[in-house]
Motif scaffolding. Structure first.
Motif, PDB file in Angstrom:
ATOM      1  N   ALA A 154       0.841  -1.203   0.000  1.00 55.58           N
ATOM      2  CA  ALA A 154       0.000   0.000   0.000  1.00 55.58           C
ATOM      3  C   ALA A 154       0.874   1.251   0.000  1.00 55.58           C
ATOM      4  N   ARG A 155       1.922   1.223   0.812  1.00 51.05           N
ATOM      5  CA  ARG A 155       2.866   2.346   0.876  1.00 51.05           C
ATOM      6  C   ARG A 155       3.492   2.591  -0.478  1.00 51.05           C
TER       7      ARG A 155
ATOM      8  N   ALA B 197       1.160   4.336  -2.810  1.00 51.33           N
ATOM      9  CA  ALA B 197       1.032   5.747  -2.452  1.00 51.33           C
ATOM     10  C   ALA B 197       2.266   6.543  -2.862  1.00 51.33           C
TER      11      ALA B 197
ATOM     12  N   LEU C 148      -1.443  10.943  -3.512  1.00 58.61           N
ATOM     13  CA  LEU C 148      -1.741   9.916  -2.504  1.00 58.61           C
ATOM     14  C   LEU C 148      -0.866  10.054  -1.261  1.00 58.61           C
ATOM     15  N   THR C 149      -1.482   9.761  -0.116  1.00 54.53           N
ATOM     16  CA  THR C 149      -0.702   9.609   1.112  1.00 54.53           C
ATOM     17  C   THR C 149      -1.078   8.276   1.741  1.00 54.53           C
ATOM     18  N   CYS C 150      -0.203   7.776   2.586  1.00 56.91           N
ATOM     19  CA  CYS C 150      -0.463   6.480   3.214  1.00 56.91           C
ATOM     20  C   CYS C 150       0.051   6.486   4.643  1.00 56.91           C
TER      21      CYS C 150
ATOM     22  N   LEU D  35      -5.107   5.049   3.359  1.00 59.59           N
ATOM     23  CA  LEU D  35      -4.668   5.754   2.150  1.00 59.59           C
ATOM     24  C   LEU D  35      -5.586   6.946   1.917  1.00 59.59           C
TER      25      LEU D  35
ATOM     26  N   TYR E 204      -6.539   9.891  -1.183  1.00 59.04           N
ATOM     27  CA  TYR E 204      -6.375  10.500  -2.512  1.00 59.04           C
ATOM     28  C   TYR E 204      -7.027  11.869  -2.497  1.00 59.04           C
TER      29      TYR E 204
ATOM     30  N   LEU F  23      -7.166  -1.505  -2.514  1.00 61.99           N
ATOM     31  CA  LEU F  23      -5.815  -1.117  -2.940  1.00 61.99           C
ATOM     32  C   LEU F  23      -5.721  -1.057  -4.472  1.00 61.99           C
TER      33      LEU F  23
ATOM     34  N   PHE G 235      -6.874   2.266  -5.611  1.00 61.05           N
ATOM     35  CA  PHE G 235      -5.836   3.302  -5.462  1.00 61.05           C
ATOM     36  C   PHE G 235      -4.730   3.144  -6.503  1.00 61.05           C
TER      37      PHE G 235
ATOM     38  N   HIS H 284     -10.738   8.008   0.557  1.00 65.49           N
ATOM     39  CA  HIS H 284      -9.922   7.383   1.609  1.00 65.49           C
ATOM     40  C   HIS H 284     -10.049   5.870   1.510  1.00 65.49           C
TER      41      HIS H 284
END
Ligand code: BES
Ligand code: ZN
Ligand code: ZN
Length: 488
Positions: A191-192, A195, A201-203, A235, A237, A283, A286, A299
């Protein structure tokens, strides 16, 4: 497999030319392609039928016709299947590349863009194979298919379909990985990585300590008997333009579900490596959001955990406190998905404050008994959400079927000592509705919410060329992406 777009003014030299044909119509071959007399005339164009020949002269070495059925009945699903058959046949014929002649496909009723999306998805998902666990993975013989069209809508669709198909294939890979390879820790790492691939994107990954601080007692209880620590992934967006709303996607990410002390029978227990399919769908969504824009803040919350057994495992009857303060008796440790989701839902409600929540989960075996593998059971809290999801499902070929959530189902989840029990009375039946009823205690009424039970649709579906069989389907990714792109 690579998918490219080429012009349909002239066909470049190709080992294989693929031409879709409507029933009762003559194939329209590109200029210069000469095939033996009678080859085309003897082809009826019935949906999914094929006929191939070596060309006598011209830019193509071989020609393959694929039937679409009667023109007025051609829908996206038929075009996806046609694309998948094209990819499969190109592989079987052993050609290194092929050209798909899409001149005129924009005239089908669904319109150029939808046709382009369907063809790209059909070709790419039809070519999908899970081979990464083989010691010597066999490479695809057919490396590339070029789709020939000069229509702007079709070309736009092909570009979009490439993104949605890659995201769906990414989710399939996650699903198909076994429990010892895709652990909660590995899930969070991936997932990281997703992102990190996009500035939008942030994670954030919560470990067990962070979750304990937040009081996520239900989620943490599930992996008590596992050596694999649980992780929760958050996560986010952010859209390029002004956001039109905030949506939370919550995914059940049980990387393996042995049932705990309420252990599952060993037959088919291996299938519980797919119990993270909801998380994979989120995931995968994303994955696509690194390459496409939607006008919402999205999210993604993944509850990643493993439900196995040791001396520290939850005992039936144990009582835990949820992040929202409710106490829950765990009367069956195999009803663990709802425990993980409950705290993820509370996290979403408290930390994200979304206007809409969709949760995706392989929650109940009962949904397979009720509606089988070809449908996702949905529990929408509003008619709008129901209609939008059903319509998206129809467009992308991931059908959704609304199921009931009644007050009696909610009442049936009351606990004896604790506030809630994680199982209802078997006498009440409707196991999937009971699961949804349990979750409803964790979503306030002012949030539009839909629980999607994908236990049937996540794997084991009928063969439809681009999807089907015993492995992961990637269900949910294209459904959510369509929902995010079309919702009012
Ligand atoms: N992951 C399973 C649900 C499942 C079963 C999905 C079979 C796909 C195929 C879930 O955690 C589970 O075990 N649910 C129980 C709930 C019951 C104990 C109330 C079930 O469905 O039997
Ligand atoms: Zn279970
Ligand atoms: Zn489960």
């Amino acid at each position: 497999m690579k998918l490219s777009t080429t012009s349909s003014t002239r066909l470049a030299k190709t080992p294989l030319l693929i031409v879709p044909v409507c029933q009762g119509e003559k194939p329209i071959l590109p200029k210069g392609v000469k095939v033996p007399t009678g080859f085309a005339a003897r082809f009826e164009g019935k949906a999914r039928s094929t006929r191939s020949t070596f060309a006598q002269s011209g830019p193509a070495d071989q020609v393959l016709l694929i039937g679409l059925g009667a023109r007025q009945d051609v829908e996206c699903e038929g075009l996806r299947r046609c694309g998948a058959i094209a990819a499969r046949q190109a592989e079987d014929l052993g050609v290194a590349k092929a050209s798909f002649w899409a001149d005129g496909v924009e005239d089908f009723e669904c319109g150029g863009q939808a046709v382009g999306v369907a063809l790209a998805e059909g070709i790419l998902l039809g070519a999908y194979r899970f081979r990464q666990m083989k010691s010597k993975p066999e490479a695809h013989k057919c490396k590339a298919i070029g789709v020939s069209s000069d229509d702007r809508g079709v070309k736009r669709g092909l570009t979009h379909g490439r993104v949605t198909a890659a995201a769906s294939a990414y989710a399939r890979d996650l699903q198909n990985l076994p429990g010892n390879k895709l652990t909660p820790t590995e899930f969070a790492r991936r997932a990281r990585k997703i992102a990190n691939g996009s500035p939008r994107l942030t994670c954030k990954v919560l470990d067990e300590r962070a979750m304990a601080k937040l009081g996520m007692g239900l989620l943490l209880s599930v992996s008590q008997g596992s050596t694999q620590p649980a992780k929760m992934v958050h996560l986010c967006y952010k859209p390029k333009k002004r956001s039109r709303g905030r949506i939370a996607l919550v995914g059940k990410g049980l990387t393996f579900d042995a049932g705990g002390i309420s252990i599952k029978p060993s037959a088919k227990m291996d299938e519980m490596r797919f119990d993270m399919s909801g998380g994979a769908a989120v995931l995968g969504t994303f994955h696509a959001l690194t390459q496409m824009d939607v006008p919402y803040e999205v999210h993604g919350i993944l509850g990643c955990s493993e439900n196995t057994i040791d001396g520290a495992a939850t005992k039936p009857g144990d009582i835990f406190t949820a992040m929202n303060g409710l106490t829950v008796e765990v009367n069956n440790t195999d009803a663990e998905g709802r425990l993980v989701l409950a705290d993820c839902l509370t996290y979403a409600v408290k930390k994200v404050r979304p206007d809409t929540i969709l949760d995706l989960a392989t929650l109940t075996g009962a949904v397979i008994v009720g509606i089988g593998h070809e449908l996702t059971g949905i529990f929408p809290s509003s008619e709008t959400l129901r209609d939008e999801l059903v319509a998206s499902g129809q467009r992308v070929g991931e059908l959704c079927w609304p199921l009931p959530l009644l007050d009696v189902h909610k009442e049936g989840m009351r606990g004896t000592s604790g506030d809630l029990s994680n199982i209802g009375s078997p006498a009440l039946g409707a196991g999937s509705s009971q699961g949804a009823a349990f979750l409803s205690s964790f979503v306030p009424a002012d949030i539009d919410w839909c629980h999607l039970d994908i236990a049937g649709s996540a794997w084991g579906t009928a063969q439809r060329d681009w999807v089907g069989g015993s492995t992961g389907t990637g269900v949910g990714v294209r459904l959510i992406l369509d929902y995010l792109s079309t919702r009012a």
